[in-house]
Design a protein around this motif. Sequence first.
Motif, PDB file in Angstrom:
ATOM      1  N   GLN A 124       0.823  -1.210   0.000  1.00  0.00           N
ATOM      2  CA  GLN A 124       0.000   0.000   0.000  1.00  0.00           C
ATOM      3  C   GLN A 124       0.856   1.257   0.000  1.00  0.00           C
ATOM      4  N   GLY A 125       0.368   2.271  -0.727  1.00  0.00           N
ATOM      5  CA  GLY A 125       0.973   3.601  -0.720  1.00  0.00           C
ATOM      6  C   GLY A 125      -0.116   4.599  -0.377  1.00  0.00           C
ATOM      7  N   THR A 126      -0.103   5.112   0.832  1.00  0.00           N
ATOM      8  CA  THR A 126      -1.181   5.975   1.309  1.00  0.00           C
ATOM      9  C   THR A 126      -0.798   7.450   1.196  1.00  0.00           C
ATOM     10  N   PHE A 127      -1.815   8.325   1.217  1.00  0.00           N
ATOM     11  CA  PHE A 127      -1.645   9.790   1.177  1.00  0.00           C
ATOM     12  C   PHE A 127      -0.825  10.216  -0.041  1.00  0.00           C
ATOM     13  N   ALA A 128      -1.169   9.677  -1.205  1.00  0.00           N
ATOM     14  CA  ALA A 128      -0.373   9.910  -2.415  1.00  0.00           C
ATOM     15  C   ALA A 128      -0.564  11.326  -2.950  1.00  0.00           C
ATOM     16  N   SER A 129       0.560  12.010  -3.217  1.00  0.00           N
ATOM     17  CA  SER A 129       0.527  13.310  -3.888  1.00  0.00           C
ATOM     18  C   SER A 129       1.093  13.199  -5.300  1.00  0.00           C
ATOM     19  N   GLU A 130       1.653  12.026  -5.620  1.00  0.00           N
ATOM     20  CA  GLU A 130       2.142  11.766  -6.981  1.00  0.00           C
ATOM     21  C   GLU A 130       2.176  10.257  -7.200  1.00  0.00           C
ATOM     22  N   VAL A 131       1.726   9.815  -8.366  1.00  0.00           N
ATOM     23  CA  VAL A 131       1.680   8.386  -8.690  1.00  0.00           C
ATOM     24  C   VAL A 131       2.304   8.179 -10.063  1.00  0.00           C
ATOM     25  N   ASP A 132       3.237   7.241 -10.146  1.00  0.00           N
ATOM     26  CA  ASP A 132       3.898   6.942 -11.422  1.00  0.00           C
ATOM     27  C   ASP A 132       3.948   5.425 -11.586  1.00  0.00           C
ATOM     28  N   VAL A 133       3.321   4.921 -12.656  1.00  0.00           N
ATOM     29  CA  VAL A 133       3.252   3.480 -12.899  1.00  0.00           C
ATOM     30  C   VAL A 133       4.139   3.120 -14.091  1.00  0.00           C
ATOM     31  N   ALA A 134       5.032   2.150 -13.887  1.00  0.00           N
ATOM     32  CA  ALA A 134       5.901   1.701 -14.973  1.00  0.00           C
ATOM     33  C   ALA A 134       6.547   0.375 -14.600  1.00  0.00           C
ATOM     34  N   ASP A 135       6.717  -0.497 -15.600  1.00  0.00           N
ATOM     35  CA  ASP A 135       7.459  -1.756 -15.445  1.00  0.00           C
ATOM     36  C   ASP A 135       6.940  -2.626 -14.305  1.00  0.00           C
ATOM     37  N   GLY A 136       5.620  -2.731 -14.197  1.00  0.00           N
ATOM     38  CA  GLY A 136       5.033  -3.598 -13.180  1.00  0.00           C
ATOM     39  C   GLY A 136       5.157  -3.080 -11.763  1.00  0.00           C
ATOM     40  N   LYS A 137       5.481  -1.787 -11.623  1.00  0.00           N
ATOM     41  CA  LYS A 137       5.614  -1.184 -10.299  1.00  0.00           C
ATOM     42  C   LYS A 137       4.917   0.171 -10.284  1.00  0.00           C
ATOM     43  N   VAL A 138       4.556   0.620  -9.093  1.00  0.00           N
ATOM     44  CA  VAL A 138       3.992   1.955  -8.937  1.00  0.00           C
ATOM     45  C   VAL A 138       4.833   2.709  -7.910  1.00  0.00           C
ATOM     46  N   LYS A 139       5.270   3.887  -8.303  1.00  0.00           N
ATOM     47  CA  LYS A 139       6.048   4.744  -7.406  1.00  0.00           C
ATOM     48  C   LYS A 139       5.103   5.801  -6.845  1.00  0.00           C
ATOM     49  N   VAL A 140       5.003   5.846  -5.520  1.00  0.00           N
ATOM     50  CA  VAL A 140       4.052   6.734  -4.854  1.00  0.00           C
ATOM     51  C   VAL A 140       4.813   7.730  -3.979  1.00  0.00           C
ATOM     52  N   THR A 141       4.569   9.009  -4.220  1.00  0.00           N
ATOM     53  CA  THR A 141       5.106  10.051  -3.336  1.00  0.00           C
ATOM     54  C   THR A 141       4.051  10.363  -2.297  1.00  0.00           C
ATOM     55  N   ARG A 142       4.406  10.126  -1.032  1.00  0.00           N
ATOM     56  CA  ARG A 142       3.452  10.243   0.079  1.00  0.00           C
ATOM     57  C   ARG A 142       3.667  11.540   0.854  1.00  0.00           C
ATOM     58  N   GLU A 195       8.189   2.567  -3.558  1.00  0.00           N
ATOM     59  CA  GLU A 195       7.975   1.831  -4.800  1.00  0.00           C
ATOM     60  C   GLU A 195       7.334   0.497  -4.469  1.00  0.00           C
ATOM     61  N   LEU A 196       6.200   0.217  -5.085  1.00  0.00           N
ATOM     62  CA  LEU A 196       5.417  -0.979  -4.773  1.00  0.00           C
ATOM     63  C   LEU A 196       5.291  -1.862  -6.000  1.00  0.00           C
ATOM     64  N   LYS A 197       5.340  -3.167  -5.783  1.00  0.00           N
ATOM     65  CA  LYS A 197       5.091  -4.113  -6.871  1.00  0.00           C
ATOM     66  C   LYS A 197       3.586  -4.242  -7.062  1.00  0.00           C
ATOM     67  N   LEU A 198       3.165  -4.263  -8.316  1.00  0.00           N
ATOM     68  CA  LEU A 198       1.749  -4.450  -8.610  1.00  0.00           C
ATOM     69  C   LEU A 198       1.366  -5.925  -8.463  1.00  0.00           C
ATOM     70  N   PRO A 199       0.140  -6.217  -8.043  1.00  0.00           N
ATOM     71  CA  PRO A 199      -0.958  -5.297  -7.716  1.00  0.00           C
ATOM     72  C   PRO A 199      -0.755  -4.595  -6.370  1.00  0.00           C
ATOM     73  N   ALA A 200      -1.297  -3.380  -6.268  1.00  0.00           N
ATOM     74  CA  ALA A 200      -1.092  -2.576  -5.064  1.00  0.00           C
ATOM     75  C   ALA A 200      -2.316  -1.708  -4.792  1.00  0.00           C
ATOM     76  N   VAL A 201      -2.339  -1.154  -3.587  1.00  0.00           N
ATOM     77  CA  VAL A 201      -3.410  -0.238  -3.167  1.00  0.00           C
ATOM     78  C   VAL A 201      -2.807   1.142  -2.959  1.00  0.00           C
ATOM     79  N   VAL A 202      -3.443   2.161  -3.542  1.00  0.00           N
ATOM     80  CA  VAL A 202      -2.985   3.545  -3.382  1.00  0.00           C
ATOM     81  C   VAL A 202      -4.156   4.383  -2.881  1.00  0.00           C
ATOM     82  N   THR A 203      -3.925   5.191  -1.828  1.00  0.00           N
ATOM     83  CA  THR A 203      -4.958   6.121  -1.372  1.00  0.00           C
ATOM     84  C   THR A 203      -4.518   7.544  -1.683  1.00  0.00           C
TER      85      THR A 203
END
Length: 249
Positions: free
Chosen positions: A139-157, A167-175
């Motif tokens: 999980q990546g909570t309180f996201a102010s930026e989301v970037d999805v690439a190469d089976g991963k999601v980078k979340v700036t919290r 950086e989270l491996k997909l599948p993932a939860v982002v709030t």
Amino acid sequence: MKVLVPIKRVIDYNVKVRVKADNSGVDLANVKMAMNPFCEIAVEEAVRLKEKGVVSEIVAVSIGPKAAQEQLRTAMALGADRSILVETDEEVQPLGIAKALKAIVDDEKPDLVILGKQAIDDDNNQTGQMLAALAGMPQGTFASEVDVADGKVKVTREIDGGLQTVELKLPAVVTTDLRLNEPRYASLPNIMKAKKKPLDNKTPADLGVDLTPRVTIEKVENPPERQAGIIVGSVDELVEKLKNEAKVI
């Protein structure tokens, strides 16, 4: 890539909330309802990912009364491809919602779940975290930026000390937090198109979940009215009042 976007029907944020005469809850009679603002941000982020070519399908889902179809149609007018309503007239609470979403995640198998960090009616900020725990997803909570690439999601919290990037491996939860984006308005042609998009109705029994509330609200009250301020004549008088009347120093 499929994205699941849970949304919630709440009192419109422009409406002044009224407490029932018996203090048992909030009066919803003849009150304008709308999509939770944090959920609007989640829908917008999913649509932007689709516009970038990262996402191929957006599925909106809501747990609530039949009237929540209105908010699902709004989500589809904003860009969701189809929607699911888990219809119940019971009061829904975070754990029950998370269990229902877990069942939908098992069925839909989305690569990413994007939802608002909290709802403006109960301010619990629990559903996303509970869903991640139940589904065994990062999980990546309180996201102010989301970037999805190469089976991963980078979340700036957004955190107390500033910003944290995970950086989270997909599948993932982002709030989503407020500063992630500014939601668009639905155009009239898209509102008309949304009426023809598929909306699937389910019940908690279909999902095999129990939405019975576990927390009982004993009493709801309006906040106390603020007293009028006063103008003091000097710094000494201000210090004296803070010390002897307000007792804050």
